[in-house]
Enzyme design. Sequence first.
Site, PDB file in Angstrom:
ATOM      1  N   LYS A 143       0.830  -1.215   0.000  1.00 54.37           N
ATOM      2  CA  LYS A 143       0.000   0.000   0.000  1.00 54.37           C
ATOM      3  C   LYS A 143       0.865   1.266   0.000  1.00 54.37           C
ATOM      4  CE  LYS A 143      -3.601  -2.501   0.082  1.00 54.37           C
ATOM      5  NZ  LYS A 143      -4.902  -2.850   0.635  1.00 54.37           N
TER       6      LYS A 143
HETATM    7  C1  LIG Z   1      -5.758  -3.919   0.830  1.00 51.97           C
HETATM    8  C2  LIG Z   1      -7.247  -3.814   0.760  1.00 51.97           C
HETATM    9  C3  LIG Z   1      -8.055  -4.077   1.880  1.00 51.97           C
HETATM   10  C4  LIG Z   1      -7.552  -4.463   3.252  1.00 51.97           C
HETATM   11  O1  LIG Z   1      -6.584  -5.391   3.261  1.00 51.97           O
HETATM   12  P1  LIG Z   1      -5.801  -5.866   4.579  1.00 51.97           P
HETATM   13  O2  LIG Z   1      -4.844  -6.844   3.995  1.00 51.97           O
HETATM   14  O3  LIG Z   1      -6.783  -6.475   5.495  1.00 51.97           O
HETATM   15  O4  LIG Z   1      -5.129  -4.686   5.205  1.00 51.97           O
HETATM   16  C5  LIG Z   1      -9.428  -3.898   1.740  1.00 51.97           C
HETATM   17  N1  LIG Z   1      -9.970  -3.499   0.587  1.00 51.97           N
HETATM   18  C6  LIG Z   1      -9.233  -3.233  -0.497  1.00 51.97           C
HETATM   19  C7  LIG Z   1      -9.907  -2.745  -1.733  1.00 51.97           C
HETATM   20  C8  LIG Z   1      -7.838  -3.404  -0.463  1.00 51.97           C
HETATM   21  O5  LIG Z   1      -7.103  -3.157  -1.555  1.00 51.97           O
END
Ligand SMILES: *Cc1c(COP(=O)(O)O)cnc(C)c1O
Length: 372
Positions: free
Chosen positions: A184
Amino acid sequence: MATSGTPGIPLAQPVLGPEEEAAVIEVLRSGQLSLGPRVPAFEQAFAARLGVPHASAVSSGTAGLHLALRAVGVEEGDEVVTSPFSFVASANAVLFERARPVFADVDPVTLNLDPRAAAAAVTDRTKALLPVHIFGYPADLPAFEALGLPIVEDACEALGAVHTDGVPVGGRGHPAVFGFYANKQLTTGEGGMVALGDPAMKERIDSERNQGRAPDMGWLDHDRLGFNYRLTDIQSAIGLVQLERLDGMLADRARVAGWYREALAGVEDLTLPCPDTAGNVRGWFVFVVQLPHGVDRDATVRALAERGIQSKPYLPAIHLMSFYRERFGHREGEFPVCEDVAARSIALPFFPAMREGQVARVAHELRDILAR
Ligand SMILES: *Cc1c(COP(=O)(O)O)cnc(C)c1O
């Protein structure tokens, strides 16, 4: 299987330096690894960055979505209207509460939940809307707000994005959930944050992430059901450093995206991420292209891998995943825009430290594979 001698190009790569290392060591030496001072410090810095009154740190984006849905009152049997073109966590979080994710199709340009399709999917059982700012492009929040239902924003891919009215994505006061997995815009390894305006919701989320502990009572008093969705001080310390780097990392991502746009211009029938329009600003997260119709997507991914370039199908349609098909009887044809895009989309290598030469190499190999 990289071509001999040439190093491969990964899909993603975090930016971590001596500052993160020092911050982690400081926490280790402090002896307070959890429930310490870095968690509220990270929350406050994050909230200030978005211009919202509150933020609650949680152990993942998924955990944040779960607690945000509970905070707006989603319960067993309720419906939540959301996008089938998302990471599976956004729909799964609805299921955690035995509520039902009701999908509606996406806009063919922005790939975000289409407000008209969402409006048509609303019933008297709809408790909330869960728009996703997919690939960091702002969802049309004013249009969803006009429907008059509670909103939870999945902003996990959209840190740094800005709405047409200049408000940062996640800054409108609805619970908006960010994720800090290693690919991210900002990472804490695993982690998440719920940005929000309502202090009562903040209190509920803070309690439920910590076993339902009453904030003003003793250690062992639990006045509601809770979970262990806490973020550690180690993670928060990394997050604080990453926040300081954020503007630089976002600018680097935007620059890499610009190189891709130039390098891939004119490839016939290849659809690039939509440009910013009407004052929306994308917070660059991934560089996803839609391959021309008729191209074998999985063979393209394999051919890129043989040339040392990581890519992956991104994203598969949630309603067509086997679990969702079996549980809800979903089938092909329900959400034609989503299905068409999902069948043709791949994420290309994309990270702040990516060099122009690497972008050129990816573009060259992709052009070559598509020309065959
Ligand atoms: C990364 C992501 C999440 C959350 O992911 P985690 O691995 O739980 O932190 C939720 N929704 C979207 C669209 C994502 O790209």
